[in-house]
Scaffold this active site. Sequence first.
Site, short mmCIF file in Angstrom:
data_model
loop_
_atom_site.label_atom_id
_atom_site.label_comp_id
_atom_site.label_asym_id
_atom_site.label_seq_id
_atom_site.Cartn_x
_atom_site.Cartn_y
_atom_site.Cartn_z
N ARG A 38 19.36 -5.74 2.59
CA ARG A 38 19.86 -4.48 2.06
C ARG A 38 20.70 -3.82 3.13
O ARG A 38 20.44 -3.98 4.32
CB ARG A 38 18.70 -3.55 1.70
CG ARG A 38 18.14 -3.80 0.33
CD ARG A 38 17.24 -2.67 -0.13
NE ARG A 38 16.14 -2.40 0.73
CZ ARG A 38 15.89 -1.21 1.28
NH1 ARG A 38 16.70 -0.18 1.07
NH2 ARG A 38 14.85 -1.04 2.05
N TYR A 87 12.07 -6.99 9.78
CA TYR A 87 12.28 -5.61 10.18
C TYR A 87 11.44 -5.33 11.41
O TYR A 87 10.23 -5.56 11.43
CB TYR A 87 11.87 -4.61 9.06
CG TYR A 87 12.07 -3.20 9.58
CD1 TYR A 87 13.33 -2.63 9.59
CD2 TYR A 87 11.02 -2.52 10.17
CE1 TYR A 87 13.53 -1.38 10.15
CE2 TYR A 87 11.22 -1.26 10.75
CZ TYR A 87 12.48 -0.71 10.73
OH TYR A 87 12.69 0.52 11.32
N ARG A 89 -2.75 10.69 2.29
CA ARG A 89 -3.61 11.33 3.29
C ARG A 89 -4.39 12.46 2.63
O ARG A 89 -3.78 13.33 2.03
CB ARG A 89 -2.77 11.89 4.43
CG ARG A 89 -2.10 10.81 5.22
CD ARG A 89 -1.41 11.42 6.40
NE ARG A 89 -0.54 10.43 7.03
CZ ARG A 89 0.46 10.72 7.83
NH1 ARG A 89 0.73 11.98 8.11
NH2 ARG A 89 1.18 9.75 8.36
N ASP A 133 10.63 -2.32 14.36
CA ASP A 133 10.89 -1.04 14.99
C ASP A 133 11.32 -1.29 16.43
O ASP A 133 11.07 -2.37 16.99
CB ASP A 133 9.61 -0.18 14.95
CG ASP A 133 9.52 0.64 13.66
OD1 ASP A 133 10.58 1.05 13.16
OD2 ASP A 133 8.40 0.86 13.19
N GLU A 188 22.61 9.32 3.04
CA GLU A 188 22.34 7.88 3.14
C GLU A 188 22.24 7.27 1.75
O GLU A 188 21.49 7.76 0.91
CB GLU A 188 21.03 7.69 3.91
CG GLU A 188 20.68 6.25 4.19
CD GLU A 188 19.41 6.14 5.04
OE1 GLU A 188 19.34 6.75 6.13
OE2 GLU A 188 18.50 5.43 4.60
N ARG A 197 18.55 10.08 1.10
CA ARG A 197 18.13 11.17 2.00
C ARG A 197 19.32 11.77 2.74
O ARG A 197 20.39 11.18 2.78
CB ARG A 197 17.08 10.71 2.99
CG ARG A 197 17.36 9.37 3.65
CD ARG A 197 16.15 8.89 4.44
NE ARG A 197 16.46 7.62 5.10
CZ ARG A 197 15.72 7.08 6.05
NH1 ARG A 197 14.64 7.66 6.47
NH2 ARG A 197 16.07 5.92 6.58
N ARG A 215 0.85 -1.19 0.00
CA ARG A 215 0.00 0.00 0.00
C ARG A 215 0.89 1.25 0.00
O ARG A 215 2.02 1.22 0.48
CB ARG A 215 -0.94 0.00 1.20
CG ARG A 215 -0.30 -0.36 2.53
CD ARG A 215 -1.36 -0.58 3.59
NE ARG A 215 -2.01 0.66 3.97
CZ ARG A 215 -1.55 1.51 4.89
NH1 ARG A 215 -0.43 1.24 5.54
NH2 ARG A 215 -2.19 2.61 5.18
P1 FDA Z 1 20.21 -4.96 16.94
O1 FDA Z 1 20.73 -5.15 15.55
O2 FDA Z 1 20.03 -3.59 17.43
O3 FDA Z 1 21.16 -5.72 17.95
C1 FDA Z 1 21.73 -6.98 17.66
C2 FDA Z 1 23.10 -7.02 18.30
O4 FDA Z 1 23.63 -8.35 18.17
C3 FDA Z 1 24.12 -6.09 17.65
O5 FDA Z 1 24.65 -5.21 18.61
C4 FDA Z 1 25.17 -7.04 17.09
O6 FDA Z 1 26.49 -6.51 17.18
C5 FDA Z 1 25.02 -8.24 17.99
N1 FDA Z 1 25.53 -9.48 17.39
C6 FDA Z 1 25.21 -9.97 16.17
N2 FDA Z 1 25.90 -11.10 15.94
C7 FDA Z 1 26.67 -11.34 17.04
C8 FDA Z 1 27.63 -12.33 17.39
N3 FDA Z 1 27.94 -13.33 16.55
N4 FDA Z 1 28.23 -12.25 18.60
C9 FDA Z 1 27.94 -11.24 19.45
N5 FDA Z 1 27.06 -10.25 19.16
C10 FDA Z 1 26.43 -10.31 17.97
N6 FDA Z 1 13.28 1.63 14.75
C11 FDA Z 1 12.41 2.58 15.21
O7 FDA Z 1 11.59 2.28 16.08
N7 FDA Z 1 12.50 3.87 14.74
C12 FDA Z 1 13.40 4.24 13.78
O8 FDA Z 1 13.43 5.41 13.38
C13 FDA Z 1 14.30 3.26 13.29
N8 FDA Z 1 15.23 3.58 12.37
C14 FDA Z 1 16.01 2.61 11.82
C15 FDA Z 1 16.91 2.93 10.81
C16 FDA Z 1 17.67 1.94 10.24
C17 FDA Z 1 18.62 2.30 9.15
C18 FDA Z 1 17.54 0.60 10.66
C19 FDA Z 1 18.31 -0.49 10.00
C20 FDA Z 1 16.70 0.28 11.69
C21 FDA Z 1 15.91 1.27 12.28
N9 FDA Z 1 15.05 0.97 13.33
C22 FDA Z 1 14.20 1.95 13.80
C23 FDA Z 1 14.96 -0.39 13.87
C24 FDA Z 1 15.88 -0.62 15.10
O9 FDA Z 1 17.21 -0.45 14.73
C25 FDA Z 1 15.60 -2.04 15.62
O10 FDA Z 1 14.30 -2.09 16.15
C26 FDA Z 1 16.54 -2.48 16.70
O11 FDA Z 1 17.85 -2.41 16.25
C27 FDA Z 1 16.23 -3.93 17.05
O12 FDA Z 1 17.04 -4.35 18.09
P2 FDA Z 1 17.68 -5.81 18.09
O13 FDA Z 1 18.18 -6.02 19.46
O14 FDA Z 1 16.71 -6.79 17.55
O15 FDA Z 1 18.84 -5.77 17.00
#
Ligand code: FDA
Length: 389
Positions: A258, A360, A179, A362, A312, A289, A175
């Site tokens: 990506r 993905y 608005r 948030d 970016e 952006r 979608r």
């Molecule tokens: P996250 O990736 O944060 O943490 C995983 C951790 O595991 C990392 O620190 C990594 O180093 C570690 N790890 C991985 N493999 C490992 C290994 N083998 N040994 C030890 N450690 C290891 N959300 C939102 O609410 N508002 C927003 O504006 C945005 N904006 C945004 C922008 C972009 C570019 C992205 C990619 C994402 C967002 N997000 C977001 C989403 C947000 O980043 C996401 O919700 C959190 O990172 C999720 O947290 P996690 O703990 O799941 O993963």
Amino acid sequence: MDADLVVVGSGFFGLTVAERLAEEHGRKVLVIDRRAHIGGNAYSEAEPTTGIEVHRYGAHLFHTSNERVWEYVNRFTAFTSYVHRVYTTHRGEVFPMPINLGTINQFFRSSYGPDAARELVKELSAELGGKKPTNLDEQGVSLIGRPLYEAFIRDYTAKQWQTDPTELPASIISRLPVRYTYDNRYFNDTHEGLPVDGYTAWIERMADHKNIEVRLGVDFFDESQPVNKKNVVGNVPVVYTGPVDRYFDYAEGSLSWRTLDFEQEVLPTGDFQGTSVMNYADADVPYTRIHEFRHFHPERDYPTDRTVIMREFSRFAEKSDEPYYPVNTSVDREKLLAYRDLAAGEKDVLFGGRLGTYKYLDMHMAIGGALSMVDNKLAPYFGGRESLQ
Ligand code: FDA
């Protein structure tokens, strides 16, 4: 090892699990992360010459309608009243996003009211005459009509995917919200704001507990480290938030992602673009952006003669890149099902977070998911249930 639980990854998912187990259940938790800092992708730091808080892995705006999550996060930080709005530059003109009545009237040089604008978009969207869209290009036209799609979506999407939308599946966009008011508030959640003293202060408060030990620079798969997959799994329960395909040594193949490249610059001006995020909709601008971080915190006393911007760029990830957004092709989904089966058979290991579930999420979803995992899996286990599964 003197821990009741090992958490791999110190992002919001891992730290929420650790904090709840430590505080609510009195358990000792060891958190490891391969990076040199905690917080996962939400980590932020002050740019050294200006003190302006920069989100190292892309802009992070907190928003939620989940009351439980909102109550929980407020234990660690207060939030500012920041409200996110996005603008886009197309052919030298700036339009408000997401597409709203203001965008439509500016674009068509018109003064439509809501009903007339709705009628126009309906007419324009009928171009395919009821034919089922076979690719993203047709999908875009059938959702909002060719003029708006080509101006604001087509080239931006092509830049995000580095692929012509005629070669992308229609399913990428289900979608395209339009608005029919002048409301250009980006999120429509009940709660929105930025942590008053930054993401890292918030995250550090979550980890600051006598029952939590955090070890940084430790990769779970590095067997030269005292804490690694080989000597932990089977001995201590694990919550794993790293990439699920890596855990199983890519046995079912790599899942595709990506990634983003960021180009940060300090400019000798107090304000570069007048807003926090400016999209670039056209193909001749290579980035998608520009973020200008000072605008996330207008309440702070930042320098008035310098600003920090971040351009970016988006592309498909190689194995050595940071995985940011799941590509989620049908082949990926098949692999994911196979990994889910493997994960279900991994005794006393739970997979969570965006990398562990290939979704993905948030921030509020990662935190909410972790709270549910504690309720539904970890609390019963530590209360006497035999296995975590
Ligand atoms: P996250 O990736 O944060 O943490 C995983 C951790 O595991 C990392 O620190 C990594 O180093 C570690 N790890 C991985 N493999 C490992 C290994 N083998 N040994 C030890 N450690 C290891 N959300 C939102 O609410 N508002 C927003 O504006 C945005 N904006 C945004 C922008 C972009 C570019 C992205 C990619 C994402 C967002 N997000 C977001 C989403 C947000 O980043 C996401 O919700 C959190 O990172 C999720 O947290 P996690 O703990 O799941 O993963």
